[in-house]
Each structure stands twice: as structure tokens, then as C-alpha cells.
Design a protein around this motif. Sequence first.
Motif, short mmCIF file in Angstrom:
data_model
loop_
_atom_site.label_atom_id
_atom_site.label_comp_id
_atom_site.label_asym_id
_atom_site.label_seq_id
_atom_site.Cartn_x
_atom_site.Cartn_y
_atom_site.Cartn_z
N SER A 169 0.70 -1.24 0.06
CA SER A 169 0.07 -0.03 -0.06
C SER A 169 0.90 1.16 -0.21
O SER A 169 0.31 2.41 -0.24
CB SER A 169 -0.83 0.06 1.28
N ALA A 170 1.90 1.35 0.39
CA ALA A 170 2.83 2.38 0.41
C ALA A 170 3.87 2.50 -0.73
O ALA A 170 4.73 3.43 -0.87
CB ALA A 170 3.64 2.47 1.66
N LEU A 171 3.52 1.60 -1.76
CA LEU A 171 4.46 1.51 -2.91
C LEU A 171 4.02 2.15 -4.04
O LEU A 171 2.85 2.26 -4.52
CB LEU A 171 4.81 0.27 -3.13
N ASP A 172 4.80 2.70 -4.80
CA ASP A 172 4.46 3.36 -6.48
C ASP A 172 4.07 2.05 -7.21
O ASP A 172 4.60 0.97 -7.00
CB ASP A 172 5.93 3.90 -6.99
N PRO A 173 3.16 2.47 -8.16
CA PRO A 173 2.53 1.28 -9.01
C PRO A 173 3.65 0.35 -9.49
O PRO A 173 3.49 -0.74 -9.60
CB PRO A 173 1.84 2.00 -10.15
N GLU A 174 4.52 0.93 -10.01
CA GLU A 174 5.79 0.08 -10.48
C GLU A 174 6.46 -0.93 -9.85
O GLU A 174 6.98 -2.03 -10.21
CB GLU A 174 6.75 1.03 -11.41
N MET A 175 6.39 -0.67 -8.37
CA MET A 175 7.15 -1.28 -7.49
C MET A 175 6.26 -2.47 -6.99
O MET A 175 6.59 -3.45 -6.19
CB MET A 175 7.72 -0.50 -6.26
N ILE A 176 4.90 -2.35 -7.08
CA ILE A 176 3.95 -3.25 -6.46
C ILE A 176 4.17 -4.49 -7.12
O ILE A 176 4.23 -5.71 -6.37
CB ILE A 176 2.43 -2.78 -6.70
N GLY A 177 4.45 -4.71 -8.48
CA GLY A 177 4.60 -5.92 -9.04
C GLY A 177 5.64 -6.56 -8.58
O GLY A 177 5.53 -7.89 -8.28
N GLU A 178 6.87 -5.98 -8.29
CA GLU A 178 8.13 -6.76 -7.87
C GLU A 178 7.85 -7.30 -6.50
O GLU A 178 8.55 -8.58 -6.18
CB GLU A 178 9.22 -5.83 -8.10
N VAL A 179 7.18 -6.79 -5.46
CA VAL A 179 6.88 -7.24 -4.23
C VAL A 179 5.96 -8.46 -4.34
O VAL A 179 5.98 -9.42 -3.86
CB VAL A 179 6.40 -6.17 -3.27
N LEU A 180 4.87 -8.32 -5.32
CA LEU A 180 3.80 -9.48 -5.19
C LEU A 180 4.47 -10.64 -5.95
O LEU A 180 4.07 -11.56 -5.57
CB LEU A 180 2.58 -8.99 -6.16
N THR A 197 -4.50 -7.49 2.29
CA THR A 197 -4.18 -6.51 1.07
C THR A 197 -5.25 -6.06 -0.01
O THR A 197 -6.23 -6.57 0.25
CB THR A 197 -3.28 -7.44 0.05
N HIS A 198 -5.16 -5.09 -0.64
CA HIS A 198 -6.16 -4.77 -1.65
C HIS A 198 -6.04 -5.41 -2.96
O HIS A 198 -6.73 -5.05 -3.97
CB HIS A 198 -6.28 -3.25 -1.65
N GLU A 199 -4.62 -6.05 -3.07
CA GLU A 199 -4.24 -6.38 -4.47
C GLU A 199 -5.25 -7.85 -4.81
O GLU A 199 -4.89 -8.95 -4.54
CB GLU A 199 -2.97 -6.99 -4.45
N MET A 200 -6.26 -7.61 -5.41
CA MET A 200 -7.13 -8.74 -5.94
C MET A 200 -6.67 -9.82 -6.77
O MET A 200 -7.04 -10.92 -6.72
CB MET A 200 -8.67 -8.29 -6.16
N GLY A 201 -5.61 -9.25 -7.49
CA GLY A 201 -5.01 -10.31 -8.59
C GLY A 201 -4.36 -11.47 -7.61
O GLY A 201 -4.33 -12.24 -7.99
N PHE A 202 -3.60 -10.81 -6.53
CA PHE A 202 -2.79 -11.56 -5.82
C PHE A 202 -3.65 -12.82 -5.02
O PHE A 202 -3.64 -13.55 -5.14
CB PHE A 202 -2.08 -10.63 -4.97
N ALA A 203 -4.65 -12.03 -4.68
CA ALA A 203 -5.76 -13.03 -3.79
C ALA A 203 -6.20 -14.07 -4.87
O ALA A 203 -6.23 -15.47 -4.52
CB ALA A 203 -6.83 -12.23 -3.50
N ARG A 204 -6.55 -13.69 -6.07
CA ARG A 204 -7.22 -14.60 -6.96
C ARG A 204 -6.01 -15.92 -7.15
O ARG A 204 -6.29 -16.99 -7.46
CB ARG A 204 -7.47 -13.77 -8.22
N GLU A 205 -4.71 -15.32 -7.52
CA GLU A 205 -3.87 -16.02 -7.57
C GLU A 205 -3.26 -17.12 -6.74
O GLU A 205 -3.01 -18.29 -6.94
CB GLU A 205 -2.83 -15.39 -8.33
N VAL A 206 -3.14 -16.59 -5.63
CA VAL A 206 -2.56 -17.59 -4.52
C VAL A 206 -3.50 -18.01 -3.38
O VAL A 206 -3.21 -19.01 -2.54
CB VAL A 206 -1.21 -16.95 -3.94
#
Lengths: 246, 373
Positions: A169-180, A197-206
Motif C-alpha cells: 500500500s505504500a509503494l509506487d505502482p511500478e514497485m507493487i509488481g516486484e513485491v507481489l 491486501t487490496h491486491e485482488m489479482g494476488f488474492a485470485r492467484e494464490v
Amino acid sequence: MSDAIIQLDNVCKWYGDFAVLKNINLTVKRGEKIVIAGPSGSGKSTLVRCINRLEEHDEGDIVVNGTTLTRDVRDIDTVRREVGMVFQQFNLFPHLSILHNCTLAPLWVRKTPKKEAEALAMHYLEEMRIADQAHKHPAQLSGGQQQRAAIARALCMNPKIMLFDEPTSALDPEMIGEVLEVMVDLARKGMTMVCVTHEMGFAREVADRVCFMDAGEIIEEADPETFFTSPKRERTKLFLSQILGH
Amino acid sequence: MTPPVTAAPPTAFHRKRPVKKIGVLGWLHANLFSSLFNTVLTLLVLGLLVWAVPPILDWAFIDAVWHGTTREACETVGGACWPFIFQRFGQIVYGFYDEAARWRVDVVYVFGAVGLAWLMIPSLPRKGWVGAALLTLYPLVSFVLLSGGWFGLPVVSTEKWGGLLLTLVVAAVGIVASLPLGVLLALGRRSTLPVVRILSVVFIEVWRGVPMITVLFMASSMLPLFLPDGLELDKLVRALIAVALFNAAYMAEVIRGGLQALPRGQYEGAAALGFGYWQSTALIVLPQALRTVLPDIVNNMISMFKDTSLVSIIGFFDLLGVIQAGATDVDWTGPNTALTGYLFAGALYWVFCFSMSRYSASLERQLSQGDRR
């Protein structure tokens, strides 16, 4: 319930008169990945912070890896040694290099020999793809690198469970990917994970299960497929339409 | 899906940053005469300097007396009386310490100076060992050497200690003892244990609320009344304890400021990794908190160094006291003697305090290396 590694029974917590957690029941099995979603102020962070006793619950039982959390400091220390946590604000120690951030707890809490601790740190920093940053200080790294260092630091304690409190949540959009990405890797390796997390793509994946919280309660709990395609509660539908709509 | 955008390759950019030339006139204009107000200020300050500095230099050096052995040499001239300082130099440095034993003070001076220099020169190795020796072995050796009574060294009673020696002893004990005590008190004040917290608060507020002079008077004349029979504490020891405790209370509040400035996430990060209270305090909290308040700590130390001159009111002859006593001595009393003495004392104090200030500045620079991006 022998394979339950985290068990919450009727957990309640108040801030003053305000109830933040209302009769929370949650069981996490070894190796399971749970995503906790919900609007801000719904008690998600408080819930995960109760699991390693950064917050104290007022009622109910929390059992983590066979230890019941009470006021007993020894029990709390036992639990914290087995539970790693990743924060929204990284909380790296700014006065130490990344390598020392990673070796500090193994050296002093686990009493691991120095050589071994350093090898362990380098192993996890490599896994987090930031081994080349080991000798820098946190302030010299980008947000994404700092968060991956924070994950490596937690992993160096060889935890059985990893808690994530809004890690992107504290990251720039470009950096969210590398952490996920590294979080997905970690999930694939079988780590037990509880992620707010609010990253629903991550939720769906794992995720094995998604818990939806609102106003201090888990109002819906389902596998990701069901959760995203046919949520039962109106509040969940509203939340999903807002978070997926843009 | 939009087709992938191919970014243009970065264009070669080889220009160097342009050098800005301003020249002397440009500098003068930019820094001294940039506006009407600044021009007026510049001229005013210039006038003040021309008015004040030459007379002082005249008095201190040009019209000053440099040769002679008695007050007569200084009587006819309207300048500083340096023979007073030369003649009394021994007293200024050693107080009334037995002349035959002054070599012991010299040894203490030399070891202290070498040890401190070792710590301050960045390229020298084994700073940890030297620092540890300075804090443990050095005070012990100094105590044995200065007070005597061991290894056949004749005893020199503390009443004879004085001048720079006494000032440095009081300052060093105050500075070295107040820091760890201050840390403990600051931690105590933030403790979750009510007894520890209340005791710390009471201690800090009592000592901070009482003037240093009162504390020294109590230590010198009241405390012996309360001590059990047979237990006699040397007057200097009592004064040293008073100075250490008094300054610890001030130090505690400075350090508490540093503890409070630390984000809560640092405590949580440490707790989540399984660190206990003392471990997280020693490894994570204090290194950051002390660094944050380093300028304030040194500020306190400098003020402590100068406050040592207050011990003269309970009958000690520290650096300032010895000079003052000398200037009122019939051998030397004269209009310019006391002024010369004060100028010299002021200069000495300044050298010590300014050195502390510079050392702290360089330490800050070393410690902030991790902050650079």
C-alpha cells in the motif's frame, strides 16, 4: 484439528468503547494462504496484529502453533519467533545495512553463529533478488527493494507463518509488481500466509480462502473463485464493484 | 489491448553541468549588498567591528606587559598583565597539588589526551578497545595516580586538587556518569511499570527543580549530617556525585526526546522479530535515539563543562577559582590582572567547548552516512 496452525475463537477487541473485532473465528491450516480484504477501518490490520500480539485482544482465544497467547511474555516471545511479519511501512532499521537488518534477529534472538546467519541472510536476499544491495542502508533503496528486504529479514528467522499487513500500500505502482512476485514465489514454496491486501489479482492467484471483513466482523469467507464470481453479501458486492471497477 | 509502446532509446547526453562564475564583486553583491536592508546591516556590522576589535587587540597584545615577575611590572601600563598568567601557570594547571607529585597529573593528562585523540582520528583502529579502556581502566589508573596512597605514592588530599585538573575531573565524571544514568532514567520514565516510572519522574523533577548551587551546598554541608557515623565521604566525592546526579536528570530529558522521536514502527518491527525489551532497546532503539539527539547531548555536555566553575562556591579552587584567587592576592592585585585572568580562563574554556562541538559535528557526519541516498 491437528493441522490448524492458527486458531481464533470468538476473538473480541475494543478501542475504548469502540468494538474493532467482534467474535472473530478463523482457522488457518499449515500451508494455507489466507487473504483478508475489506474497507479501511474494518479491523483487518488489527486482526493480523493480534496474531503476533502487537495488539492485545480482550476476549476469546488465539492459539498460534500450539501456543495460546496470554499476557505471559514467554508465550508471546515463543509465538513471535515463529511468526514473521511484513509491514506497510517496511520498518527496516535505518541505522543498519540491509545485511545487518537480516542478521540481527537470528544472531540475538536465535543465537545463530555469525557465519551461518550471514549465509542465511544472503540466501534470502538472493531469493528476494536484492543480494546486490546487501551492504547498503535502507534509505538508499527504493520502496520496492526495501519491502523485499523486509520480507527477507522476516524469513531469516525461519518462521512457520508469515503475516503481511498491506505490504504494497505504500509503494509506487511500478514497485507493487516486484513485491507481489516474490510473495507469489513464497506462497508456491508452501509458506503459511495471512495477507491483508487490496491486491485482488494476488488474492485470485494464490489465496486458498478470502475473508471479507466489515465493521469488525468476517462477513464472508470463500475460496477466491466463489468470492469473486458469486459473492453472497451486498456489502461484498459493493466492495468488489468499487475495487475492481477501475 | 493497446499495442506495446516501444520507448525511444535514451538520447546521448554528454553535457557537463555549467560552471557558475560570480567573481569577487558578484560574491560581495550576492552576500553583503543584495538589498538596501542588507547593505545597511553590512555597514553597521563593519562599523561595530572597527569600533570594538582593535581596542581589545590593543589591550590584550599590543599594550600588554609580557615580561616581569611582580605586580610592579603591570602597574604603569594600561594593557593585559600576562606575567600574572606565566607566574601562576603551575597553579592554573595543577591547583595546589604537591609540586613533587605533579608528574602524576601530567601522566593522567597525557593518557587522557592520547586516548581521546585516538577516538577522534577516524583512521586509527580498535576504537572499541580504546574507548572501553578510557571508560574503565583510565578512571581507575587516574584515581590511583591522583589521590595516591597505593604503590608507595604519597597521598595528595583532594583539598589540594585545583585549577584545570579539578575542572577536568569534575567535567569528566559529570559527562561520563550522566550519560548512562540519563539513559536509564529516560527509559524508566517511559516504562510501563508504574513504580519504575514514578521513581524516575520524581528523581528527574526533583533534581531539575533545584539550582545546581543548592545541590552543591547540600552535598558539601548537609549530606555529612545524614551519613551514618563512621562513614565519611570525601568532600570532592560528594560534589562529584551531586554533579553526576544533577546532570543525569537533564540528560534523561534530552534522551527521552530521542526515544519519543522514534517511529512506533521501529518498536513494532523489533517486537515482531522476537526481540525482548533489553535487546530491542540496546540494538535498535538507543542507537537511533542517541543519534537523533546527539547535538542536544553535546550541548548538555558543553554546558556541564562550564558549570563546573560552580564548585568554587563550596571552597574548591577550579580553573576559574584559582585565577580569581590569584588576582586578589596582594602580590598581584591590580586593575588589569583580574581582567587578564578572566580573558585567559575564558579562552581556555572556549578551546575545550569548541573542541567538543567540532567533535560532535564530525561524529554527526560519520553517523549520517547511511542517510545519503
